[in-house]
Design an enzyme around this catalytic site. Structure first.
Site, PDB file in Angstrom:
ATOM      1  N   ASP A 313      38.201  38.746  43.298  1.00 33.87           N
ATOM      2  CA  ASP A 313      39.460  39.080  42.650  1.00 33.87           C
ATOM      3  C   ASP A 313      40.525  38.126  43.140  1.00 33.87           C
ATOM      4  O   ASP A 313      40.558  37.781  44.312  1.00 33.87           O
ATOM      5  CB  ASP A 313      39.858  40.509  43.016  1.00 33.87           C
ATOM      6  CG  ASP A 313      39.338  41.496  41.993  1.00 33.87           C
ATOM      7  OD1 ASP A 313      39.278  41.112  40.816  1.00 33.87           O
ATOM      8  OD2 ASP A 313      38.998  42.620  42.373  1.00 33.87           O
ATOM      9  N   GLU A 354      58.437  40.997  46.341  1.00 24.62           N
ATOM     10  CA  GLU A 354      59.057  39.898  45.601  1.00 24.62           C
ATOM     11  C   GLU A 354      60.542  39.828  45.942  1.00 24.62           C
ATOM     12  O   GLU A 354      61.079  38.755  46.208  1.00 24.62           O
ATOM     13  CB  GLU A 354      58.887  40.093  44.081  1.00 24.62           C
ATOM     14  CG  GLU A 354      57.500  39.812  43.570  1.00 24.62           C
ATOM     15  CD  GLU A 354      56.578  41.023  43.649  1.00 24.62           C
ATOM     16  OE1 GLU A 354      57.010  42.056  44.215  1.00 24.62           O
ATOM     17  OE2 GLU A 354      55.435  40.933  43.167  1.00 24.62           O
ATOM     18  N   PHE A 383      65.257  48.954  39.557  1.00 25.97           N
ATOM     19  CA  PHE A 383      64.433  48.563  38.420  1.00 25.97           C
ATOM     20  C   PHE A 383      64.012  49.804  37.645  1.00 25.97           C
ATOM     21  O   PHE A 383      63.618  50.800  38.235  1.00 25.97           O
ATOM     22  CB  PHE A 383      63.192  47.819  38.934  1.00 25.97           C
ATOM     23  CG  PHE A 383      62.286  47.370  37.844  1.00 25.97           C
ATOM     24  CD1 PHE A 383      62.511  46.151  37.217  1.00 25.97           C
ATOM     25  CD2 PHE A 383      61.213  48.147  37.433  1.00 25.97           C
ATOM     26  CE1 PHE A 383      61.676  45.725  36.197  1.00 25.97           C
ATOM     27  CE2 PHE A 383      60.393  47.727  36.401  1.00 25.97           C
ATOM     28  CZ  PHE A 383      60.619  46.504  35.792  1.00 25.97           C
ATOM     29  N   ALA A 385      61.804  50.985  33.995  1.00 25.59           N
ATOM     30  CA  ALA A 385      60.918  50.486  32.948  1.00 25.59           C
ATOM     31  C   ALA A 385      61.713  50.274  31.665  1.00 25.59           C
ATOM     32  O   ALA A 385      61.325  49.481  30.811  1.00 25.59           O
ATOM     33  CB  ALA A 385      59.787  51.466  32.709  1.00 25.59           C
ATOM     34  N   ASP A 524      37.332  47.960  43.544  1.00 30.43           N
ATOM     35  CA  ASP A 524      37.821  49.220  44.079  1.00 30.43           C
ATOM     36  C   ASP A 524      38.095  50.249  42.986  1.00 30.43           C
ATOM     37  O   ASP A 524      37.968  51.427  43.207  1.00 30.43           O
ATOM     38  CB  ASP A 524      39.070  48.997  44.946  1.00 30.43           C
ATOM     39  CG  ASP A 524      40.122  48.162  44.241  1.00 30.43           C
ATOM     40  OD1 ASP A 524      39.934  47.874  43.037  1.00 30.43           O
ATOM     41  OD2 ASP A 524      41.115  47.809  44.885  1.00 30.43           O
ATOM     42  N   ASP A 528      35.899  49.182  37.774  1.00 32.16           N
ATOM     43  CA  ASP A 528      35.007  48.186  38.359  1.00 32.16           C
ATOM     44  C   ASP A 528      33.578  48.715  38.462  1.00 32.16           C
ATOM     45  O   ASP A 528      32.648  47.950  38.693  1.00 32.16           O
ATOM     46  CB  ASP A 528      35.463  47.813  39.780  1.00 32.16           C
ATOM     47  CG  ASP A 528      36.685  46.907  39.761  1.00 32.16           C
ATOM     48  OD1 ASP A 528      36.826  46.160  38.784  1.00 32.16           O
ATOM     49  OD2 ASP A 528      37.467  46.955  40.718  1.00 32.16           O
TER      50      ASP A 528
END
Lengths: 688, 348
Positions: A313, A354, A383, A385, A524, A528
């Protein structure tokens, strides 16, 4: 797991191992290892011959027979000791796991909701499908899945990681492991394992060797060893008539004695590798354990050595988990300092990695310190949405950062316009594989912050190493092709799969497998699971879902995807150790022939003294030296068997030449030196 | 009298070895000149040698065939040099008596061939599963006689026979790959096929059946009166003769140390058993091995795969063949040719 690393011959391990070596003299245990069983029978026979010799009827001096018998017993005991020591080390590791198995009580719910009535039952009485309520401070009684609530859980007992993890219903963080402790809040858990079948149970069983089955390669090797043993049995048995015939026709000497024949047989059969084979297997599992990886079978460890393709990954394995600010790109008539200042202000309250990286970059470039946010009379906009922006209001000054589209509509709503230069900058950043973040002060667009995927240090070297090992690396990412290609080139992977979905991941694995390659991957999430089930070596992260863990054949307790590389190396190391010791063991026979054959027939044919190239003192000391060497070499090689032959990431050709020299040629030469030394000691002390 | 020449071609090209005359290729009608001798030796190796390259083509990698051929050729050269050297050196006892041994050990040899052509022929006929002879192997010097005996003990895998030959060497290749493959940290594979428990079982049976027959046959013979009755040369050489008889029978060679009176019911029955099991006991597991390998998926090769061409593999293959042969036969050889040699030179 917090296990202190024990020294190779730590007294704590050695004492029980010695006791165990004697317990393993039980014929039923010996029978499991056919080669050592032959030595065991030989020991019994020579002991019987010694008793007979005491009574006066013997084909060799009683003292000589006794010495041979004793050293044959030592050979058996040394092999037992190697196995016991390896098992002891695993058990020491398992002991820390066993702590998790202490009696716990559970609040068993009558329904599937937290509001339902509950009764207190023992954890061992819980079955699959039961619901339990776990409050803060309590231990989760069994493996299961969170179906209601959110809680922080201390999983340090399993992972050794002290930071608590969040477990909540739904999604990829719903799996909980029995034996871990809830630190805050409460959860309702649906039990997914019956008593005795939980994850911890399986781990303990695995480590304790109780369920250890021979791996396919171990079985194939055992067949070869048994075949060699049969041949040597024929060689030694037929030697008696040959010897009698020779004595007859040359009218000299005596036929070879049964004691010498048994000694010859034991020296020739591959006792070294047979005695250490099971220790090597246990040690392989144990080394995985030290790397905090639990393999569900030895077969999986073995397969790890054969892996040709690694699917990795991108996030967390190749790049650091988060993007980091790497540059400030200004709009027209804006200074870099101004942009940095605004970006820093907008990020002060942003706790995402970030956001923090923007603050760090601003500090590095312009020494902008964090400011007292109260003095600025700031109110932070988090922040959402809906707006897809975050920032800060300083009085009537509005500073915002966000994706280009969001900022564009924001400034237009304030009557401003989105500059063409910034649009170009945004495109450029995206093409480089980075993420553009646009900063605006009111209606004025200041510029772009480039958020870069940071490729982990040294990862390029690791991939180059893998390439030399003949392993192909494939990066899996959800990014678009452009971004993926840029990062793949920077990290030096061989190939990449962009815009990955569970379906195309599975298709990629199948494609590689149909071309005859073995594929390893880590995963994980529940999505997957199909790919994990399809892969040949599938490492599930311990933080992953139950479905992922069930589908994989290994669980990484540290949840560190880079671990796959170590797993491959451990698998290779185990196979290499097996092969090297087999070569060594077989090559040893040449010297043993030179020691025993002249000694055994010298009374019939004195000319055979020419073959006594080691100039061993007497026939008796020559035979005894070979037997002693054969026993002691097992002891000397125990550390190598447990630690494993070091794996070097060289090509197959170089590696083979190197190991052939060390273990093939070394196996030819070493016994000549060893037997001569033992002979000098035996002759010097006048023992034989 | 009869159609000798046409039979010779079949006898040699087919590595059959049964002569038109009892003296076989020592007879002037079967093998009149050094040139015909050369052609006969070449015929023995022609098809078995070519089959290595056929093998390379069939598996889709000619280098694999060349590697096997290189291993065979190297072993052949070493064995031929040993045999020719000791035959040329002659008998030191005769030399001490003042006899001119400049021509080497000429007992049982044709003067038109001499020691070189005879030693070379003996090496070739026993490396391949042929058994034709142009000299009496029983009259060779101890080391000169050791070479043909040892060649057969290796399992006649160097070139081998026409019908059943190459597979012997491939069995050793699988065994070499199994042990060495592990040393590079992968489960073993040959030509992209995984070598697992079943394959190892078949390889083990196929490789071990002939030593078993040769050793047990010899042991039975030296323990029985019927067996001992056939010995014309008591002493270590008598033992070598019996060992040679059973090694030759078990490996289907057909040459003999002819001093042994083996045309008795006892020897005929015993060697017939050895021949039957020595051939079919190998063919059946080899076919089983071929079947299981053919059914397996072919694994892609990478830098991590052990290369089975190139000098390293050639050395490995030779090492495996020699080591397995030595481990099986060293004690028996020590009581036969080795002691003969030591006795001859100790006196000298």
């Amino acid at each position: 797991m917090s296990h202190k690393s024990l020294a190779m011959f730590d007294p704590v391990l050695v004492k029980p191992a010695i006791v165990d070596s004697f317990c393993k003299l039980n014929p039923a245990v010996q029978w499991r290892n056919p080669v050592m069983f032959v030595v065991y029978v030989g020991s019994l026979l020579t002991t019987a011959l010694w008793v007979q010799a005491l009574g006066g009827a013997a084909d060799a001096p009683a003292g000589f027979i006794l010495a041979i018998a004793l050293w044959l017993w030592f050979t058996v005991l040394f092999a037992n000791f190697a196995e016991a020591l390896a098992e002891g080390r695993s058990k020491a590791q398992a002991a820390s796991l066993r702590g998790l198995k202490k009696e716990t009580w559970a609040k068993k719910l009558k329904g599937s909701h937290a509001t339902a009535e509950w009764t207190t039952v023992s954890a061992t009485d819980l079955h699959k499908g039961d619901f339990v309520l776990v409050h803060a401070g309590e231990i989760i009684p069994a493996d299961g899945e969170v179906i209601e609530g959110v809680a922080s859980v201390d999983e340090s007992a399993i992972t050794g990681e002290s930071a608590p993890v969040i477990r909540e219903s739904g999604g990829d963080f719903s799996a909980v492991t029995g034996g871990t402790r809830v630190l805050s809040d409460w959860i309702v858990v649906r039990v997914t394992a019956n008593p005795g079948e939980t994850f911890v149970d399986r781990m303990i069983a695995m480590v304790e060797n109780a369920k250890r089955q021979k791996t396919p390669n171990e079985i194939a090797l055992t067949i070869l060893l048994v075949a060699l043993t049969i041949v040597f049995l024929v060689v030694t048995v037929t030697l008696l008539p040959y010897s009698m015939f020779s004595v007859d026709v040359s009218q000299a000497g005596t036929p070879i004695s049964i004691t010498v024949l048994i000694a010859l047989l034991v020296c020739l059969i591959p006792t070294t590798i047979a005695g250490l084979l099971s220790a090597i297997g246990v040690a392989g599992m144990s080394r995985m354990m030290q790397a905090n990886v639990i393999a569900t079978s030895g077969r999986a460890v073995e397969a790890a050595g054969d892996v040709d393709v690694l699917l990795l990954d991108k996030t967390g394995t190749i790049t650091l988990g988060n993007r980091q600010a790497s540059a400030f790109l200004m709009a027209e008539r804006v200074s870099e300092a101004e942009l940095a200042d605004a970006a820093q202000l907008a990020s002060l309250a942003d706790e995402t990695p970030e956001g923090r990286s923007i603050v760090v970059l601003a500090k590095q470039k312009f020494n902008l310190r964090e400011r007292d946010i109260h003095a600025l009379n700031a109110s932070f906009v988090h922040f959402s949405a809906h707006t897809r922006m975050s920032g800060v209001d300083l009085g009537d000054r509005q500073i915002r950062k966000g994706a280009a589209g969001a900022i564009s509509s924001h400034v237009e709503s304030l009557g401003g316009s989105f500059p063409a230069l910034v649009t170009t900058l945004v495109d450029e950043v995206a093409r480089r594989g980075s993420t553009p973040l646009v900063v605006a002060d009111g209606a004025r667009v200041l510029g772009v912050v480039e958020l870069k995927d940071v490729v982990k240090g040294c990862i390029k070297e690791r991939f180059a190493e893998l390439r030399r090992m003949g392993i192909k690396t494939v990066m899996i990412t959800g990014d678009n092709r452009l971004t993926a290609a840029a990062i793949a080139a920077e990290a030096g992977v061989d190939d990449f799969l962009a815009e990955a979905t569970p379906e195309n991941k599975l298709a990629l694995i199948r494609q590689h497998q149909s071309e005859g390659r073995l594929v390893a991957m880590t995963g994980d999430g529940t999505n997957d699971a199909p790919a994990l089930a399809q892969a040949d070596v599938a490492v599930a992260m311990n933080t992953g879902t139950q479905a992922a863990k069930e589908a994989g054949n290994m669980v990484d307790l540290d949840s560190n995807p880079t671990k796959l590389i170590e797993i491959v190396e451990t698998g290779k190391q185990m196979l290499m150790t097996r092969g090297s010791l087999t070569t060594f063991s077989i090559a040893n026979d040449v010297a043993k022939y030179f020691a025993i054959i002249p000694a055994a027939f010298i009374t019939t044919y004195p000319q055979l003294a020419a073959l006594n190239i080691m100039h061993l003192a007497s026939p008796a000391s020559a035979i005894l030296s070979a037997v002693v060497f054969n026993a002691l070499i097992i002891m000397f090689l125990i550390p190598l068997a447990l630690k494993g032959v070091r794996y070097r990431p060289l090509g197959a050709r170089v590696l083979l030449r190197r190991n052939l020299l060390v273990y093939g040629l070394g196996g030819l030469v070493t016994p000549f030196v060893g037997i001569k030394l033992i002979d000098l000691i035996i002759a010097g002390t006048g023992l034989a | 009298m009869g159609p000798v020449a046409s039979q010779e071609a079949i006898k040699m090209l087919g590595t059959n070895g049964g002569g038109f005359f009892n003296a076989n290729s020592a007879h002037p009608y079967e093998n009149p000149t050094p040139l015909s001798n050369f052609v006969q030796m070449l015929s023995i190796f022609l098809i078995p040698g070519a089959l290595c390259l056929t093998f390379g083509r069939i598996v889709g990698d000619t280098r694999q065939g060349w590697a096997v051929l290189a291993a065979m050729t190297l072993m052949f050269v070493v064995m031929a040099v040993i045999a020719m050297h000791y035959e040329q050196a002659g008998n030191p006892l005769l030399g001490r008596l003042g006899v001119d041994i400049g021509a080497g050990n000429m007992e049982g040899k044709e003067t038109r061939f001499g020691t070189f052509d005879s030693g070379l022929f003996a090496t070739i006929t026993t490396l391949a599963s042929c058994g034709a002879v142009n000299a009496m192997h029983d009259s060779f010097t101890p080391m000169g006689g050791f070479v043909p005996l040892w060649n057969m003990m290796l399992g006649e895998v160097v070139f081998g026979g026409v019908g059943s030959g190459l597979y012997g060497m491939l069995l050793f290749a699988v065994m070499a790959v199994f042990i060495a493959g592990l040393m590079i940290g992968r489960t073993p594979e040959y030509l992209g096929k995984k070598i697992e428990a079943y394959e190892m079982k078949m390889v083990s049976i196929a490789i071990l059946i002939t030593p078993f027959l040769a050793l047990v046959g010899t042991a039975t013979t030296v323990m029985t009166a019927d067996g001992l009755a056939g010995i014309a040369n008591p002493g270590a050489h008598g033992f070598s003769e019996i060992l040679y008889a059973f090694t030759s029978a078990a490996n289907n060679n057909g040459s003999a140390f002819a001093g042994l009176s083996a045309n008795t019911p006892f020897y005929n029955v015993m060697t017939a058993i050895a021949m039957w099991f020595g051939r079919f006991g190998v063919i059946v597991p080899v076919l089983a091995l071929a079947g299981t390998l053919a059914a397996k998926k072919r694994i892609a090769a990478s830098a991590g795969t052990m290369p089975t061409h190139g000098p390293l593999f050639v050395v490995l293959l030779i090492g495996t063949v020699v080591l397995v042969g030595a481990l099986n036969y060293v004690p028996a050889l020590a009581l036969g040719p080795v002691i003969e040699h030591l006795t001859l030179f100790a006196v000298y």
